[in-house]
Design a protein around this motif. Sequence first.
Motif, PDB file in Angstrom:
ATOM      1  N   TYR A   1      -5.116   2.892   0.466  1.00  0.00           N
ATOM      2  CA  TYR A   1      -5.824   1.823  -0.250  1.00  0.00           C
ATOM      3  C   TYR A   1      -6.776   2.409  -1.294  1.00  0.00           C
ATOM      4  O   TYR A   1      -6.783   1.972  -2.449  1.00  0.00           O
ATOM      5  CB  TYR A   1      -6.601   0.931   0.720  1.00  0.00           C
ATOM      6  CG  TYR A   1      -7.594   0.050   0.008  1.00  0.00           C
ATOM      7  CD1 TYR A   1      -7.153  -1.011  -0.777  1.00  0.00           C
ATOM      8  CD2 TYR A   1      -8.965   0.288   0.088  1.00  0.00           C
ATOM      9  CE1 TYR A   1      -8.053  -1.812  -1.462  1.00  0.00           C
ATOM     10  CE2 TYR A   1      -9.864  -0.503  -0.592  1.00  0.00           C
ATOM     11  CZ  TYR A   1      -9.409  -1.552  -1.362  1.00  0.00           C
ATOM     12  OH  TYR A   1     -10.301  -2.341  -2.056  1.00  0.00           O
TER      13      TYR A   1
ATOM     14  N   LEU B   1       0.813  -1.216   0.000  1.00  0.00           N
ATOM     15  CA  LEU B   1       0.000   0.000   0.000  1.00  0.00           C
ATOM     16  C   LEU B   1       0.850   1.272   0.000  1.00  0.00           C
ATOM     17  O   LEU B   1       0.316   2.375  -0.167  1.00  0.00           O
ATOM     18  CB  LEU B   1      -0.945   0.006   1.205  1.00  0.00           C
ATOM     19  CG  LEU B   1      -2.018  -1.081   1.197  1.00  0.00           C
ATOM     20  CD1 LEU B   1      -2.849  -1.019   2.470  1.00  0.00           C
ATOM     21  CD2 LEU B   1      -2.907  -0.964  -0.016  1.00  0.00           C
TER      22      LEU B   1
ATOM     23  N   TYR C   1      -4.948  -4.897   1.876  1.00  0.00           N
ATOM     24  CA  TYR C   1      -5.874  -4.085   2.666  1.00  0.00           C
ATOM     25  C   TYR C   1      -6.755  -4.967   3.553  1.00  0.00           C
ATOM     26  O   TYR C   1      -6.950  -4.673   4.734  1.00  0.00           O
ATOM     27  CB  TYR C   1      -6.740  -3.225   1.745  1.00  0.00           C
ATOM     28  CG  TYR C   1      -7.762  -2.419   2.491  1.00  0.00           C
ATOM     29  CD1 TYR C   1      -7.393  -1.289   3.204  1.00  0.00           C
ATOM     30  CD2 TYR C   1      -9.101  -2.796   2.495  1.00  0.00           C
ATOM     31  CE1 TYR C   1      -8.332  -0.545   3.901  1.00  0.00           C
ATOM     32  CE2 TYR C   1     -10.047  -2.063   3.188  1.00  0.00           C
ATOM     33  CZ  TYR C   1      -9.656  -0.940   3.892  1.00  0.00           C
ATOM     34  OH  TYR C   1     -10.586  -0.215   4.589  1.00  0.00           O
TER      35      TYR C   1
END
Length: 194
Positions: free
Chosen positions: A157, A142, A182
């Motif tokens: 995200y 991320l 995520y």
Amino acid sequence: MLDNPLKATIQAILHQCSGPISEHQLIRELKARQLITDTSSLDNLYSVHFLVMNALYQLQTELLDHEWYLSISPLEIHLLRVCAVSQHNALANGSHDCLLREYYLDWRNLDTMSHEGLQQLMDQFWRRFAAWDQRSDALIVLGVPSTAKWEEIQLAYRKKAAELHPDKGGDPGLFREVRTAYEMLAKSYKKGKC
């Protein structure tokens, strides 16, 4: 409280160090001085580890009276000068430190540890390590630092998902990787592990 036979030698080693020392380096030094002989089995290694940590926590209390603070972690054991004003706060680091301190100062935890109990501790450690490793990988996917708050993770995200979504011409494989990262982080936050 029983006096630890390694305490005086460990104190001398710490006073000779110009900076921090790891538990591994400390054990190596104790082996060189022939105070520790065998760490080849899990049982022996645990006994040595316990004796070293017990000595360190005993020293932590004693040295505080002489205006020294002993910072203790497996990777960094460091003897630091403290001012008299902060002495009363030095041992009140946090509940995790207090629990470790209580554990290692209780000799019964050495006497009652079985081989099966050690194996369970090792299994728990490796599960936590694997989970932490997965968390680190997910944060990298991320593009956020390990210190990121949940809101920062959500924002990162959303941004990555918008860029990589297949409906918007993005790469489906990378999108799945971002979504998986995520979801793993979301589960760990819901369990209160982060």
